[in-house]
Write a protein that holds these residues in place. Sequence first.
Motif, PDB file in Angstrom:
ATOM      1  N   TRP A 120       3.956   0.800   2.455  1.00  0.00           N
ATOM      2  CA  TRP A 120       3.910  -0.311   3.405  1.00  0.00           C
ATOM      3  C   TRP A 120       3.844  -1.642   2.653  1.00  0.00           C
ATOM      4  O   TRP A 120       3.208  -1.753   1.606  1.00  0.00           O
ATOM      5  CB  TRP A 120       2.679  -0.229   4.300  1.00  0.00           C
ATOM      6  CG  TRP A 120       2.687   0.850   5.316  1.00  0.00           C
ATOM      7  CD1 TRP A 120       3.081   0.766   6.622  1.00  0.00           C
ATOM      8  CD2 TRP A 120       2.218   2.201   5.153  1.00  0.00           C
ATOM      9  NE1 TRP A 120       2.906   1.963   7.272  1.00  0.00           N
ATOM     10  CE2 TRP A 120       2.380   2.870   6.391  1.00  0.00           C
ATOM     11  CE3 TRP A 120       1.693   2.913   4.068  1.00  0.00           C
ATOM     12  CZ2 TRP A 120       2.014   4.190   6.582  1.00  0.00           C
ATOM     13  CZ3 TRP A 120       1.348   4.229   4.257  1.00  0.00           C
ATOM     14  CH2 TRP A 120       1.502   4.854   5.499  1.00  0.00           C
ATOM     15  N   ILE A 121       4.508  -2.648   3.244  1.00  0.00           N
ATOM     16  CA  ILE A 121       4.355  -4.034   2.823  1.00  0.00           C
ATOM     17  C   ILE A 121       4.230  -4.882   4.086  1.00  0.00           C
ATOM     18  O   ILE A 121       4.310  -4.350   5.200  1.00  0.00           O
ATOM     19  CB  ILE A 121       5.548  -4.520   1.964  1.00  0.00           C
ATOM     20  CG1 ILE A 121       6.859  -4.430   2.766  1.00  0.00           C
ATOM     21  CG2 ILE A 121       5.643  -3.743   0.666  1.00  0.00           C
ATOM     22  CD1 ILE A 121       8.065  -5.010   2.045  1.00  0.00           C
ATOM     23  N   THR A 122       4.039  -6.186   3.941  1.00  0.00           N
ATOM     24  CA  THR A 122       4.031  -7.082   5.088  1.00  0.00           C
ATOM     25  C   THR A 122       5.256  -7.988   5.024  1.00  0.00           C
ATOM     26  O   THR A 122       6.000  -7.989   4.026  1.00  0.00           O
ATOM     27  CB  THR A 122       2.763  -7.949   5.130  1.00  0.00           C
ATOM     28  OG1 THR A 122       2.843  -8.975   4.126  1.00  0.00           O
ATOM     29  CG2 THR A 122       1.513  -7.113   4.896  1.00  0.00           C
TER      30      THR A 122
ATOM     31  N   LYS B 179      20.694   1.913  -6.056  1.00  0.00           N
ATOM     32  CA  LYS B 179      19.328   2.430  -5.892  1.00  0.00           C
ATOM     33  C   LYS B 179      18.812   2.008  -4.531  1.00  0.00           C
ATOM     34  O   LYS B 179      19.330   1.086  -3.900  1.00  0.00           O
ATOM     35  CB  LYS B 179      18.412   1.874  -6.981  1.00  0.00           C
ATOM     36  CG  LYS B 179      18.737   2.344  -8.382  1.00  0.00           C
ATOM     37  CD  LYS B 179      17.741   1.741  -9.369  1.00  0.00           C
ATOM     38  CE  LYS B 179      17.961   2.258 -10.776  1.00  0.00           C
ATOM     39  NZ  LYS B 179      16.982   1.661 -11.728  1.00  0.00           N
ATOM     40  N   TRP B 180      17.749   2.659  -4.076  1.00  0.00           N
ATOM     41  CA  TRP B 180      17.162   2.296  -2.788  1.00  0.00           C
ATOM     42  C   TRP B 180      15.698   2.695  -2.735  1.00  0.00           C
ATOM     43  O   TRP B 180      15.228   3.528  -3.507  1.00  0.00           O
ATOM     44  CB  TRP B 180      17.923   2.949  -1.635  1.00  0.00           C
ATOM     45  CG  TRP B 180      17.894   4.458  -1.642  1.00  0.00           C
ATOM     46  CD1 TRP B 180      16.963   5.282  -1.088  1.00  0.00           C
ATOM     47  CD2 TRP B 180      18.861   5.309  -2.268  1.00  0.00           C
ATOM     48  NE1 TRP B 180      17.281   6.603  -1.317  1.00  0.00           N
ATOM     49  CE2 TRP B 180      18.440   6.640  -2.026  1.00  0.00           C
ATOM     50  CE3 TRP B 180      20.045   5.072  -2.983  1.00  0.00           C
ATOM     51  CZ2 TRP B 180      19.172   7.729  -2.497  1.00  0.00           C
ATOM     52  CZ3 TRP B 180      20.770   6.166  -3.440  1.00  0.00           C
ATOM     53  CH2 TRP B 180      20.329   7.478  -3.201  1.00  0.00           C
ATOM     54  N   GLN B 181      15.003   2.063  -1.811  1.00  0.00           N
ATOM     55  CA  GLN B 181      13.624   2.429  -1.522  1.00  0.00           C
ATOM     56  C   GLN B 181      13.383   2.310  -0.027  1.00  0.00           C
ATOM     57  O   GLN B 181      13.916   1.408   0.633  1.00  0.00           O
ATOM     58  CB  GLN B 181      12.624   1.548  -2.261  1.00  0.00           C
ATOM     59  CG  GLN B 181      11.187   2.055  -2.069  1.00  0.00           C
ATOM     60  CD  GLN B 181      10.162   1.161  -2.719  1.00  0.00           C
ATOM     61  OE1 GLN B 181      10.396  -0.024  -2.887  1.00  0.00           O
ATOM     62  NE2 GLN B 181       9.014   1.709  -3.066  1.00  0.00           N
ATOM     63  N   CYS B 182      12.579   3.216   0.510  1.00  0.00           N
ATOM     64  CA  CYS B 182      12.244   3.238   1.933  1.00  0.00           C
ATOM     65  C   CYS B 182      10.822   2.697   2.092  1.00  0.00           C
ATOM     66  O   CYS B 182       9.890   3.175   1.418  1.00  0.00           O
ATOM     67  CB  CYS B 182      12.309   4.655   2.482  1.00  0.00           C
ATOM     68  SG  CYS B 182      13.854   5.537   2.066  1.00  0.00           S
ATOM     69  N   VAL B 183      10.638   1.729   2.973  1.00  0.00           N
ATOM     70  CA  VAL B 183       9.337   1.083   3.095  1.00  0.00           C
ATOM     71  C   VAL B 183       9.120   0.595   4.527  1.00  0.00           C
ATOM     72  O   VAL B 183      10.052   0.129   5.190  1.00  0.00           O
ATOM     73  CB  VAL B 183       9.219  -0.093   2.091  1.00  0.00           C
ATOM     74  CG1 VAL B 183      10.244  -1.176   2.386  1.00  0.00           C
ATOM     75  CG2 VAL B 183       7.819  -0.662   2.067  1.00  0.00           C
ATOM     76  N   PHE B 184       7.891   0.728   5.003  1.00  0.00           N
ATOM     77  CA  PHE B 184       7.503   0.164   6.290  1.00  0.00           C
ATOM     78  C   PHE B 184       7.042  -1.280   6.101  1.00  0.00           C
ATOM     79  O   PHE B 184       6.381  -1.611   5.106  1.00  0.00           O
ATOM     80  CB  PHE B 184       6.340   0.943   6.906  1.00  0.00           C
ATOM     81  CG  PHE B 184       6.723   2.247   7.547  1.00  0.00           C
ATOM     82  CD1 PHE B 184       7.605   2.280   8.617  1.00  0.00           C
ATOM     83  CD2 PHE B 184       6.173   3.440   7.100  1.00  0.00           C
ATOM     84  CE1 PHE B 184       7.940   3.487   9.220  1.00  0.00           C
ATOM     85  CE2 PHE B 184       6.496   4.642   7.699  1.00  0.00           C
ATOM     86  CZ  PHE B 184       7.397   4.668   8.764  1.00  0.00           C
ATOM     87  N   VAL B 185       7.355  -2.132   7.078  1.00  0.00           N
ATOM     88  CA  VAL B 185       6.776  -3.468   7.162  1.00  0.00           C
ATOM     89  C   VAL B 185       5.794  -3.464   8.330  1.00  0.00           C
ATOM     90  O   VAL B 185       6.152  -3.122   9.456  1.00  0.00           O
ATOM     91  CB  VAL B 185       7.857  -4.548   7.358  1.00  0.00           C
ATOM     92  CG1 VAL B 185       7.214  -5.911   7.583  1.00  0.00           C
ATOM     93  CG2 VAL B 185       8.786  -4.589   6.156  1.00  0.00           C
TER      94      VAL B 185
ATOM     95  N   TYR C 287       0.858  -1.182   0.000  1.00  0.00           N
ATOM     96  CA  TYR C 287       0.000   0.000   0.000  1.00  0.00           C
ATOM     97  C   TYR C 287       0.893   1.230   0.000  1.00  0.00           C
ATOM     98  O   TYR C 287       1.934   1.271   0.666  1.00  0.00           O
ATOM     99  CB  TYR C 287      -0.901   0.024   1.234  1.00  0.00           C
ATOM    100  CG  TYR C 287      -1.774   1.254   1.304  1.00  0.00           C
ATOM    101  CD1 TYR C 287      -2.923   1.354   0.531  1.00  0.00           C
ATOM    102  CD2 TYR C 287      -1.431   2.328   2.121  1.00  0.00           C
ATOM    103  CE1 TYR C 287      -3.722   2.492   0.571  1.00  0.00           C
ATOM    104  CE2 TYR C 287      -2.219   3.466   2.167  1.00  0.00           C
ATOM    105  CZ  TYR C 287      -3.356   3.551   1.393  1.00  0.00           C
ATOM    106  OH  TYR C 287      -4.134   4.667   1.438  1.00  0.00           O
ATOM    107  N   CYS C 288       0.491   2.231  -0.764  1.00  0.00           N
ATOM    108  CA  CYS C 288       1.226   3.494  -0.758  1.00  0.00           C
ATOM    109  C   CYS C 288       0.250   4.629  -1.039  1.00  0.00           C
ATOM    110  O   CYS C 288      -0.874   4.412  -1.482  1.00  0.00           O
ATOM    111  CB  CYS C 288       2.356   3.488  -1.779  1.00  0.00           C
ATOM    112  SG  CYS C 288       1.787   3.486  -3.486  1.00  0.00           S
TER     113      CYS C 288
END
Length: 375
Positions: free
Chosen positions: A53-55, A149-155, A42-43
């Motif tokens: 967000w991912i799980t 490269k990079w990406q910032c994400v919540f779990v 979800y974003c």
Amino acid sequence: DTVHELHINCTDTLGNWKEDVETFYVDSTPPETSKWYEGSKYCEGDPCGAPEWITSETSVHLDAYDLPNEPCAVGVDKTYWRNIVLEEPEDWEYCWDQDICDDWNPEDPYYHDGVEWNEYLEPFTKPEESCHIIEYYSVDKLGNVEPVKWQCVFVDDTPPEGIKEVGEPKVPAGEGEDFDWWVTQDTPITLDCDDSWDGEVPHPVDEEEVCYKVSYDYPEWGYITEQYCNEYGGEMEDGWCCIDVSESSYTFYFMEDSMHDLEFFCRDALGNEGKIDKEYFKVDTMPPTITKTLDGPFVGDCPPEEEGDECWIKDWSKYQGEGTTIHVEVTDPENNGCAIDQITCDWWYVLDLSLIHISEPTRLGMISYAVFCLK
């Protein structure tokens, strides 16, 4: 970077000659790697950016292709990735704000000390609930290295907390009963979800939905959820009525006197579902009935039933043993197997238009009018 053809002609003094033609493909461009998710994600915003967000069950895929275009691309040799878990809340700004994420430094030793690169061989997952920085790059067969490269994400694996409020009037079921509440058709039932668990969960995805079922247990058991969904709003989904409660709670009323079971659960935008809450309700909206009988002398509209009825009876204070006795019997009618039968009655009377006795009724069923003229 393009195709080069090299021609070489050699001749000796006798006129013998040789021509050599060779083709060279020049590739000094590194590969390009893209990342995508399989599973819950979800974003916000378009294009998708932080916060995202991912799980822990969401698969992270990396696809690499070499540049420039055919035929000069020598081909991808290897792809690498590593994951930095930011456990301190003050560092979570990288996952909350895309501009801050864009300023991430993949060479900063403060965050990268002891974090090794992994060769990408298959999709991977992120088990820890926190803010993650996923870094990745590829190398082609000539050693051209792609910038990191990079990406910032919540779990987020935590489902929302389910909240149910049973309004008034209500009476808790007694000990040993096979249900939980007595209510009426005027009792509001409010369902809500809180993905933050009252602030205990640090980075909830929110966007909560509540899903519920209602059964009708008398005279024959069966789910009647769709009727409630049509009446109070929602979308049917595999037998459940589901409603977005991210902005406001959801309130409904039981529409039948009967025994009902109410089941509900909450889920967030990632599909994290909470446990099903189940309670049983007996709905009783029928008031008690009052029956009056007279024992002794009487004349007129006896016993009085409606306003304006007049009934003459004999006064006990003047005619000891010969006065008229008024009997009142109250019952709680059963409707589809539900009658709370916990009746409290109050009474009062007026003598020559003067109020003699009155107290606050604890429960009123139907108003019963009685005018007696004592002789």
